[in-house]
Design a protein around this motif. Structure first.
Motif, PDB file in Angstrom:
ATOM      1  N   LEU A 287       0.850  -1.275  -0.035  1.00  0.00           N
ATOM      2  CA  LEU A 287      -0.057  -0.021   0.176  1.00  0.00           C
ATOM      3  C   LEU A 287       0.810   1.226   0.084  1.00  0.00           C
ATOM      4  O   LEU A 287       0.477   2.259  -0.801  1.00  0.00           O
ATOM      5  N   PHE A 288       1.852   1.238   0.970  1.00  0.00           N
ATOM      6  CA  PHE A 288       2.558   2.453   0.953  1.00  0.00           C
ATOM      7  C   PHE A 288       3.786   2.650  -0.048  1.00  0.00           C
ATOM      8  O   PHE A 288       4.644   3.569   0.072  1.00  0.00           O
ATOM      9  N   GLN A 289       3.729   1.680  -0.904  1.00  0.00           N
ATOM     10  CA  GLN A 289       4.933   1.707  -2.324  1.00  0.00           C
ATOM     11  C   GLN A 289       4.129   2.584  -3.241  1.00  0.00           C
ATOM     12  O   GLN A 289       4.524   3.020  -4.240  1.00  0.00           O
ATOM     13  N   LEU A 290       2.744   2.913  -3.144  1.00  0.00           N
ATOM     14  CA  LEU A 290       1.802   3.716  -4.227  1.00  0.00           C
ATOM     15  C   LEU A 290       1.347   4.890  -3.650  1.00  0.00           C
ATOM     16  O   LEU A 290       1.145   4.848  -2.385  1.00  0.00           O
ATOM     17  N   ARG A 291       0.871   5.788  -4.528  1.00  0.00           N
ATOM     18  CA  ARG A 291       0.187   6.846  -3.899  1.00  0.00           C
ATOM     19  C   ARG A 291      -0.650   7.298  -4.964  1.00  0.00           C
ATOM     20  O   ARG A 291      -0.274   7.040  -6.383  1.00  0.00           O
ATOM     21  N   GLU A 292      -1.778   8.197  -4.749  1.00  0.00           N
ATOM     22  CA  GLU A 292      -2.533   8.723  -5.894  1.00  0.00           C
ATOM     23  C   GLU A 292      -1.600   9.972  -6.534  1.00  0.00           C
ATOM     24  O   GLU A 292      -1.114  10.700  -5.809  1.00  0.00           O
ATOM     25  N   GLY A 293      -1.666   9.872  -7.912  1.00  0.00           N
ATOM     26  CA  GLY A 293      -1.120  10.671  -8.683  1.00  0.00           C
ATOM     27  C   GLY A 293       0.114  10.245  -9.179  1.00  0.00           C
ATOM     28  O   GLY A 293       1.098  10.948 -10.104  1.00  0.00           O
ATOM     29  N   GLN A 294       0.678   8.911  -8.717  1.00  0.00           N
ATOM     30  CA  GLN A 294       1.669   8.453  -8.846  1.00  0.00           C
ATOM     31  C   GLN A 294       1.816   7.831 -10.579  1.00  0.00           C
ATOM     32  O   GLN A 294       0.518   7.168 -10.954  1.00  0.00           O
ATOM     33  N   LEU A 300      -1.266  -3.922 -22.842  1.00  0.00           N
ATOM     34  CA  LEU A 300      -2.410  -4.880 -23.075  1.00  0.00           C
ATOM     35  C   LEU A 300      -1.828  -6.213 -23.022  1.00  0.00           C
ATOM     36  O   LEU A 300      -0.823  -6.717 -23.830  1.00  0.00           O
ATOM     37  N   TYR A 301      -2.480  -7.120 -22.215  1.00  0.00           N
ATOM     38  CA  TYR A 301      -2.046  -8.505 -22.181  1.00  0.00           C
ATOM     39  C   TYR A 301      -2.007  -9.203 -23.620  1.00  0.00           C
ATOM     40  O   TYR A 301      -1.094 -10.009 -23.686  1.00  0.00           O
ATOM     41  N   TRP A 302      -2.999  -9.113 -24.268  1.00  0.00           N
ATOM     42  CA  TRP A 302      -2.990  -9.707 -25.602  1.00  0.00           C
ATOM     43  C   TRP A 302      -2.020  -9.278 -26.587  1.00  0.00           C
ATOM     44  O   TRP A 302      -1.636  -9.956 -27.784  1.00  0.00           O
ATOM     45  N   ASP A 303      -1.301  -8.122 -26.252  1.00  0.00           N
ATOM     46  CA  ASP A 303      -0.339  -7.566 -27.260  1.00  0.00           C
ATOM     47  C   ASP A 303       0.976  -8.374 -27.065  1.00  0.00           C
ATOM     48  O   ASP A 303       1.902  -7.487 -26.147  1.00  0.00           O
ATOM     49  N   SER A 304       1.542  -9.243 -27.435  1.00  0.00           N
ATOM     50  CA  SER A 304       2.461 -10.340 -27.139  1.00  0.00           C
ATOM     51  C   SER A 304       3.867  -9.345 -27.637  1.00  0.00           C
ATOM     52  O   SER A 304       4.836  -9.719 -27.062  1.00  0.00           O
ATOM     53  N   GLU A 305       3.649  -8.399 -28.869  1.00  0.00           N
ATOM     54  CA  GLU A 305       4.728  -7.865 -29.170  1.00  0.00           C
ATOM     55  C   GLU A 305       5.064  -6.619 -28.422  1.00  0.00           C
ATOM     56  O   GLU A 305       6.074  -5.971 -28.659  1.00  0.00           O
ATOM     57  N   GLN A 306       4.199  -6.327 -27.345  1.00  0.00           N
ATOM     58  CA  GLN A 306       4.300  -4.891 -26.804  1.00  0.00           C
ATOM     59  C   GLN A 306       4.404  -3.752 -27.602  1.00  0.00           C
ATOM     60  O   GLN A 306       5.446  -2.739 -27.568  1.00  0.00           O
ATOM     61  N   ASP A 307       3.703  -3.698 -28.547  1.00  0.00           N
ATOM     62  CA  ASP A 307       3.640  -2.596 -29.555  1.00  0.00           C
ATOM     63  C   ASP A 307       3.440  -1.303 -29.095  1.00  0.00           C
ATOM     64  O   ASP A 307       3.839  -0.232 -29.680  1.00  0.00           O
ATOM     65  N   HIS A 308       2.578  -1.466 -27.874  1.00  0.00           N
ATOM     66  CA  HIS A 308       2.026  -0.114 -27.623  1.00  0.00           C
ATOM     67  C   HIS A 308       2.216  -0.124 -25.922  1.00  0.00           C
ATOM     68  O   HIS A 308       1.768  -1.038 -25.191  1.00  0.00           O
ATOM     69  N   VAL A 309       2.578   0.930 -25.301  1.00  0.00           N
ATOM     70  CA  VAL A 309       2.708   0.967 -23.875  1.00  0.00           C
ATOM     71  C   VAL A 309       1.892   2.269 -23.702  1.00  0.00           C
ATOM     72  O   VAL A 309       2.096   3.505 -24.241  1.00  0.00           O
ATOM     73  N   TYR A 310       1.050   2.177 -22.653  1.00  0.00           N
ATOM     74  CA  TYR A 310       0.057   3.353 -22.292  1.00  0.00           C
ATOM     75  C   TYR A 310       0.618   3.876 -20.849  1.00  0.00           C
ATOM     76  O   TYR A 310       0.907   3.357 -19.837  1.00  0.00           O
ATOM     77  N   ASP A 311       0.740   5.472 -20.937  1.00  0.00           N
ATOM     78  CA  ASP A 311       1.094   5.935 -19.735  1.00  0.00           C
ATOM     79  C   ASP A 311      -0.088   6.575 -19.091  1.00  0.00           C
ATOM     80  O   ASP A 311      -1.150   6.978 -19.739  1.00  0.00           O
ATOM     81  N   GLY A 312       0.008   6.388 -17.633  1.00  0.00           N
ATOM     82  CA  GLY A 312      -1.237   6.966 -16.996  1.00  0.00           C
ATOM     83  C   GLY A 312      -0.801   7.284 -15.457  1.00  0.00           C
ATOM     84  O   GLY A 312       0.238   7.425 -15.302  1.00  0.00           O
ATOM     85  N   ILE A 313      -1.710   7.700 -14.602  1.00  0.00           N
ATOM     86  CA  ILE A 313      -1.451   7.953 -13.151  1.00  0.00           C
ATOM     87  C   ILE A 313      -2.483   7.268 -12.365  1.00  0.00           C
ATOM     88  O   ILE A 313      -3.644   7.118 -12.600  1.00  0.00           O
ATOM     89  N   ILE A 314      -2.041   6.958 -11.111  1.00  0.00           N
ATOM     90  CA  ILE A 314      -3.061   6.453 -10.125  1.00  0.00           C
ATOM     91  C   ILE A 314      -3.975   7.547  -9.658  1.00  0.00           C
ATOM     92  O   ILE A 314      -3.619   8.396  -9.245  1.00  0.00           O
TER      93      ILE A 314
END
Length: 371
Positions: A287-294, A300-314
Motif C-alpha cells: 500500500l505505501f509503495q503507491l500513492r495517488e497521482g503516481q 495490453l496482455y494480448w499485445d505479445s509484441e508490446q507494440d504500445h505502452v500506455y502512460d497513466g497515473i493512479i
C-alpha cells in the motif's frame, strides 16, 4: 513469450523488494473497467421503434440509438387550416381547454342546410330520411341555384345536409330532392343555407411536431401534427429519436423494439469512452509503495509484441479491503487501485492489462520529478 518474461520479472521485482535488494518496480495484473455508467433516458413516452444498438456496441455522440413512435393527428375533412393554436412543446389538453380545439379546419364544403320534411311529397318514404344519402338542391325563388348534398345528421326538428356542390347564398331557402330531375314525387323537404362550422381537431399528449400552418389547404387524412405521451420539459420539443449523449460503449439495453416506455425511463446505459480506467489489486504490504497521482505504465496482455505502452497515473486507492470469496480465508488483505488510461480503438472494457509502477517515485510529485 515476452508476457511470460514480464511476469517472471515482476515476481523477481517483488522478491527483491521484500529482501531489500533495492529493485523499485512493481508489476500487477489489471483490467479495463468503467469509471462511470450513465443512463439514457426517454424525454417522452411512447412505443419504441427502430432500436439500433445492442449491449457491447460502440457508439458516437449524437448517434441514433432508437426512435419512439408518435401519435399522428390527421385532418378529418378537406379544407383550410385556421385557428392553429398549438405550438411544438404544448400540452394539447391545455390548449383544447382554452380554445376548444388544437386547431380548426374550414371545410371545402362551406355550406350546411338546416332542413325539415316540410313541403316534402306526401308519402311515408319521403319523410324517412337516411344518413349519408345523396340529395339534389334547388333554390326556392327561381330554381337558378342548383347543387348537390349529403345528409350529414339527423336532428330533433329534421336533418342536416352538407352541400357538396353548387353555388348558393347564405340564408337562401332551398328545396331538397332525392332525384336529379327534381320531380315533385322525390321532394323530401326544405331548408336554409348556413355557413358550415369549422371542424375542431383535438389531440392528446404533448405536441412534438406540427406539419401545417394557418391558411394551408389540407386533404382529408393528411397528417397535421404529432404528439407524444407526457409533458415535454420546458415546452421543448426534441426529435422522436433518442440520441447518444457521449462517445461510449453500450453496457445495457433496458427496452426492446415494440415495448412501451414512459418519460424518464431508462432506454440504455452507456460507459463513456473517456471514463475507461484500469483496475488492479495490491496487497496491504504494498500500500505505501503507491500513492495517488503516481505515474504508471500499462501494456495490453494480448499485445505479445508490446507494440504500445500506455502512460497513466493512479487516480484512486481504496481505503476498504476487498471482500474475500465465500469459503476462503486469508491473513493478507488486498485493496483496489485505479489508474487513468487514454483509451484508443485497441482498448475494450474487460481487457487484461499489465501495470508497472516505479515504487521509488511514490514519494515524488510530477513537479518534483521535473526538477
Amino acid at each position: 513469450m515476452k508476457k511470460w518474461t514480464a511476469r517472471l520479472l515482476a515476481m523477481v521485482f517483488l522478491m527483491g523488494i521484500s529482501m531489500g535488494s533495492g529493485l523499485a518496480e512493481l508489476s500487477f495484473d489489471g483490467m479495463i473497467v468503467a469509471g462511470e455508467t450513465i443512463p439514457v433516458l426517454a424525454a417522452f413516452g411512447g412505443q419504441i421503434t427502430g432500436l439500433r444498438v445492442e449491449a457491447g456496441d460502440l457508439v458516437s455522440e449524437g448517434q441514433v440509438l432508437a426512435e419512439i413512435r408518435t401519435t399522428r393527428n390527421f385532418a378529418p375533412v378537406e379544407g383550410t387550416v385556421t385557428g392553429l393554436y398549438i405550438s411544438e412543446g404544448d400540452k394539447t389538453e391545455d390548449i383544447t381547454e382554452r380554445y376548444g380545439a388544437d386547431l380548426y379546419i374550414e371545410p371545402t364544403n362551406r355550406y350546411v342546410i338546416e332542413a325539415t320534411t316540410e313541403k316534402a311529397f306526401n308519402s311515408s318514404e319521403n319523410r324517412y330520411i337516411h344518413l349519408g344519402e345523396r340529395v339534389y338542391l334547388r333554390c326556392v325563388v327561381d330554381g337558378s341555384h342548383k347543387g348537390t348534398g349529403m345528409v350529414s345528421a339527423l336532428t330533433e326538428k329534421g336533418y342536416k345536409v352538407e352541400v357538396t356542390g353548387g353555388d348558393f347564398v347564405m340564408e337562401e331557402k332551398v328545396e331538397i330532392y332525392r332525384k336529379q330531375d327534381y320531380s315533385k314525387e322525390s321532394a323530401i323537404g326544405r331548408g336554409t343555407v348556413n355557413r358550415a362550422a369549422p371542424v375542431a381537431v383535438k389531440g392528446s399528449g404533448s405536441v412534438l411536431k406540427i406539419h401545417v400552418q394557418n391558411g394551408d389547404f389540407v386533404e382529408r387524412g393528411e397528417n397535421l401534427f404529432e404528439t407524444v405521451e407526457g409533458v415535454l420539459d420546458g415546452l421543448y420539443a426534441p426529435e422522436n429519436q433518442v440520441l447518444s449523449p457521449v462517445n461510449g460503449i453500450v453496457s445495457e439495453v433496458a427496452k426492446g423494439n415494440g415495448e412501451s416506455i414512459a418519460k424518464g425511463d431508462t432506454l440504455a446505459k452507456l460507459i463513456p469512452t473517456h471514463s475507461l480506467q484500469v483496475e488492479f489489486s495490491i496487497q496491504e504490504a504494498d500500500l505505501f509503495q503507491l500513492r495517488e497521482g503516481q505515474p504508471v505504465r500499462m501494456e495490453l496482455y494480448w499485445d505479445s509484441e508490446q507494440d504500445h505502452v500506455y502512460d497513466g497515473i493512479i487516480t484512486r486507492i481504496s481505503h476498504i479491503q476487498e471482500a474475500t470469496k465465500e469459503g476462503t480465508t486469508t491473513d493478507r488483505q488486498t485493496y483496489k487501485v485505479y489508474a487513468s488510461i487514454e483509451a484508443d480503438d485497441r482498448i475494450r472494457a474487460g481487457m487484461s492489462v499489465i501495470v508497472s509502477v516505479n515504487a521509488a517515485a511514490a514519494g515524488e510529485t510530477e513537479e518534483e520529478k521535473d526538477e
